[in-house]
Design a protein around this motif. Structure first.
Motif, short mmCIF file in Angstrom:
data_model
loop_
_atom_site.label_atom_id
_atom_site.label_comp_id
_atom_site.label_asym_id
_atom_site.label_seq_id
_atom_site.Cartn_x
_atom_site.Cartn_y
_atom_site.Cartn_z
N GLU A 60 0.55 -0.95 0.05
CA GLU A 60 -0.56 -0.27 0.72
C GLU A 60 1.12 1.43 0.12
OE1 GLU A 60 -2.45 -0.58 3.20
OE2 GLU A 60 -3.81 -1.73 2.46
N ARG A 62 1.69 3.54 -1.97
CA ARG A 62 0.28 4.34 -2.60
C ARG A 62 -0.80 4.40 -2.85
NH1 ARG A 62 5.62 7.04 -7.05
NH2 ARG A 62 6.16 8.17 -5.48
N GLU A 63 -0.63 3.77 -3.62
CA GLU A 63 -1.74 2.84 -3.95
C GLU A 63 -2.46 1.45 -3.89
OE1 GLU A 63 -4.80 4.47 -4.71
OE2 GLU A 63 -3.35 6.30 -5.04
N ASP A 64 -3.09 0.48 -3.50
CA ASP A 64 -3.05 -1.69 -3.85
C ASP A 64 -2.38 -1.39 -4.88
OD1 ASP A 64 -4.79 -1.31 -1.16
OD2 ASP A 64 -6.12 -0.94 -1.65
N THR A 94 -3.02 -4.26 -9.82
CA THR A 94 -2.58 -2.51 -9.25
C THR A 94 -4.10 -1.87 -9.79
OG1 THR A 94 -1.61 -1.11 -10.67
CG2 THR A 94 -0.43 -3.12 -9.35
N ASP A 95 -3.70 -0.69 -9.03
CA ASP A 95 -4.86 0.04 -9.24
C ASP A 95 -4.62 0.92 -10.63
OD1 ASP A 95 -5.82 -0.13 -6.49
OD2 ASP A 95 -5.30 1.05 -5.48
N TYR A 96 -3.47 0.32 -11.17
CA TYR A 96 -2.78 1.38 -12.00
C TYR A 96 -2.47 0.64 -13.06
CZ TYR A 96 -0.44 4.55 -8.23
OH TYR A 96 -0.23 5.36 -7.77
#
Length: 188
Positions: A60, A62-64, A94-96
């Motif tokens: 976690e 920056r983002e999950d 990932t969230d990306y």
């Protein structure tokens, strides 16, 4: 997926690894924790000098981000060094963006002659864009560690890790995990 579900997946992977490696072969379990991440790995020799392994990082930072891997390495361990080189499939969730690919890399540690229970080294794996799927263009994971053998079968360590990926979408290149960790590795 929650952390417990990811741990269950990693435990399943480790069970498959150990079933494939057989009871006679060397194996290891590794768990490390950082401020923003947890990593679990399992490996076992399927024959003398060839190890099959897998693991998961849940970060976690920056983002999950969840990063799974399975690898096949040529390995050698003696009182002077511990090295492994080979191929790794890495899957980024990932969230990306999501995607995976085949990469190359390895690890290397040297034991200090003045302190034979201490080893220093690191690892790195790179997945180039030529062999990726999904949103993934390329990715890598690198780290350095200082290990101490508390017993012949238990190593403790401190280290630094960075994992990043470049996605073929509006998100581009992202660092998914970066930071210090403390861990323990059980060998059998």
């Amino acid at each position: 997926m929650n952390t417990l579900g990811q741990f269950a997946r990693a435990a399943l992977v480790s069970g498959i690894v150990f079933a494939a490696s057989g009871a006679h072969a060397a194996g290891s379990l590794d768990l490390n924790l950082g401020a923003d991440a947890m990593q679990f790995e399992a490996a076992g020799e399927i024959t003398q000098g060839v190890a099959l392994g897998g693991g998961v990082i849940n970060s976690e930072y920056r983002e999950d981000a969840t990063i799974y891997h399975a690898q096949l390495l040529g390995v050698q361990r003696n009182r002077d060094r511990d090295v492994g080189i080979g191929a790794r499939w890495t899957q980024f969730d990932t969230d990306y963006g999501n995607g995976g690919g085949v990469g190359l890399g390895g690890y290397g540690y040297v034991y200090l002659p003045q302190a034979p229970d201490v080893s220093l080294g690191g690892y790195g794996f790179y997945t180039p864009g030529a062999v990726t799927s999904g949103d993934l263009d390329d990715g890598y994971e690198v780290g350095v560690r200082a290990r101490y053998a508390f017993t012949p079968n238990v190593d403790g360590y401190v280290g630094l890790r960075q994992a990043a990926a470049d996605f073929d979408n509006r998100h581009g290149s992202r660092t998914l995990d970066r930071g210090a960790q403390v861990g323990v590795r059980l060998s059998f």
